[in-house]
Scaffold this active site. Structure first.
Site, mmCIF file in Angstrom:
data_model
loop_
_atom_site.group_PDB
_atom_site.id
_atom_site.type_symbol
_atom_site.label_atom_id
_atom_site.label_comp_id
_atom_site.label_asym_id
_atom_site.label_seq_id
_atom_site.Cartn_x
_atom_site.Cartn_y
_atom_site.Cartn_z
ATOM 1 N N GLU A 129 -33.857 -2.699 55.719
ATOM 2 C CA GLU A 129 -33.080 -3.582 56.579
ATOM 3 C C GLU A 129 -32.048 -2.865 57.313
ATOM 4 O O GLU A 129 -31.795 -3.266 58.443
ATOM 5 C CB GLU A 129 -32.655 -4.677 55.428
ATOM 6 N N THR A 182 -31.563 -8.417 65.902
ATOM 7 C CA THR A 182 -30.323 -8.627 65.263
ATOM 8 C C THR A 182 -29.372 -7.406 65.618
ATOM 9 O O THR A 182 -28.317 -7.723 65.759
ATOM 10 C CB THR A 182 -30.681 -8.489 63.824
HETATM 11 N N1 HSE Z 1 -26.131 -11.978 58.660
HETATM 12 C C1 HSE Z 1 -27.093 -11.256 59.905
HETATM 13 C C2 HSE Z 1 -26.488 -11.690 61.074
HETATM 14 C C3 HSE Z 1 -28.384 -12.061 59.544
HETATM 15 O O1 HSE Z 1 -26.106 -12.427 61.292
HETATM 16 O O2 HSE Z 1 -26.236 -10.511 62.102
HETATM 17 C C4 HSE Z 1 -29.403 -11.358 60.581
HETATM 18 O O3 HSE Z 1 -30.457 -11.919 60.349
#
Ligand code: HSE
Length: 308
Positions: A129, A182
């Site tokens: 990840e 992301t």
């Molecule tokens: N918490 C993370 C973000 C999740 O919002 O960047 C990404 O899927």
């Protein structure tokens, strides 16, 4: 010792409004299927049967990075084929990279001479990840691995808790055909937030946890608000606020961006309400000339699991 295993790993909704990097839950669908097969090459070979355009270089693929970390730590030099049948699209905001990384470590673990406990696989999945997103956030990995509704209370040290939630809680999800990465969705976030936003966020996070644990649906609904990321990230989604209002008017308890988007989730009090909210969501994107798909799901108590 087994030579082949197939695993199913659920999609996940992360952030859940006020829980930026701290809250996530597993869905019943969609989910990824990955098959791992021992080979005699001492290397990881990757096959994408889903046409998802996954990188097939083991150094660039999240599943292979996570699998390699587990193999190295276990002192195993065997090679494996990793065959992907992904249904969670990369860039969907539904935890696609987390599902790949988690599925790979759960599958490899099953093929090891000595299996680790499920929770012990967490750091290896996180290596994948981190490679995908450039940041150490576990709000997709933890629920994908462990199932349920998860709070990451702390990252240092990692402290993960399952949160109870009402029996009648359903989730409507729309995944519009847009690709949000992301790492890009994190680059646009400020390093610091104003104290007023921090207080509002803390209040909502506490409210959401309290609402979930006491089955206070009104409190759940009032608390699904994100002051940190959603206002910045949803600028790229057509008329997001209008859609949100519309879902709330039609019975959703709370609506927000799923992870870094573009998917959107609504928490609802029944499967019927969730189905009608999902329909509204899809119509919204159709009207804006964007194709989409929807899901209606309970929180999945099961995380990644062996299916064959
Ligand atoms: N918490 C993370 C973000 C999740 O919002 O960047 C990404 O899927």
């Amino acid at each position: 010792m087994k030579n082949e295993v197939t695993v199913y790993c659920p999609a996940t909704i992360s952030n859940v409004g006020p829980g930026f990097d701290l809250l996530g839950f597993a869905l019943e669908e969609p989910g990824d299927e990955i098959t791992l097969r021992r080979n005699d090459t001492c290397t990881l070979r990757l096959y994408d049967e889903s046409g998802a355009g996954l990188p097939l270089d083991p150094k660039k693929n999240v599943a292979a990075i996570a699998a390699a970390a587990l193999l190295e730590d276990s002192g195993i030099t065997d090679g494996f084929d990793i065959i992907f049948k992904k249904k969670i699209r990369p860039g969907s905001g539904l935890g696609s990279s987390a599902a790949s990384a988690v599925a790979a470590v759960v599958g490899i673990n099953e093929l090891l001479p000595e299996n680790h406990e499920t929770a012990a696989l967490f750091p290896y999945a996180m290596e994948g990840e981190v490679a995908a997103s450039g940041s150490f956030h576990a709000d997709n990995v933890a629920p994908a691995l462990l199932g349920g509704f998860i709070l990451i209370r702390s990252y240092n040290p990692v402290d993960i808790k399952h949160i109870p939630y009402p029996d009648d809680l359903y989730c409507a999800v729309v995944h519009p055909d847009l690709d949000f990465k992301t790492y890009e969705g994190r680059k646009i976030l400020p390093k610091n937030v104003p104290l007023t936003d921090a207080i509002a966020q803390a209040g909502n996070l506490a409210g959401l946890i309290a609402g979930l644990t006491t089955s206070d649906h009104g409190l759940i609904g009032r608390s699904v608000i994100d002051h940190f990321a959603e206002p910045l990230r949803t600028k790229k989604l057509p008329h997001f606020n209008e859609l949100k209002e519309n879902t709330l008017k039609n019975g959703a308890l709370g609506t927000g961006l799923s992870g870094s988007g573009p998917s959107i989730f609504s928490l609802c009090r029944s499967s019927e309400i969730a189905a009608s909210v999902a329909h509204i969501m899809m119509e919204h994107f159709t009207l804006n000339s964007i194709t989409s798909r929807t899901y209606v799901s309970r929180v999945s108590e099961a995380g990644c699991r062996i299916t064959g």
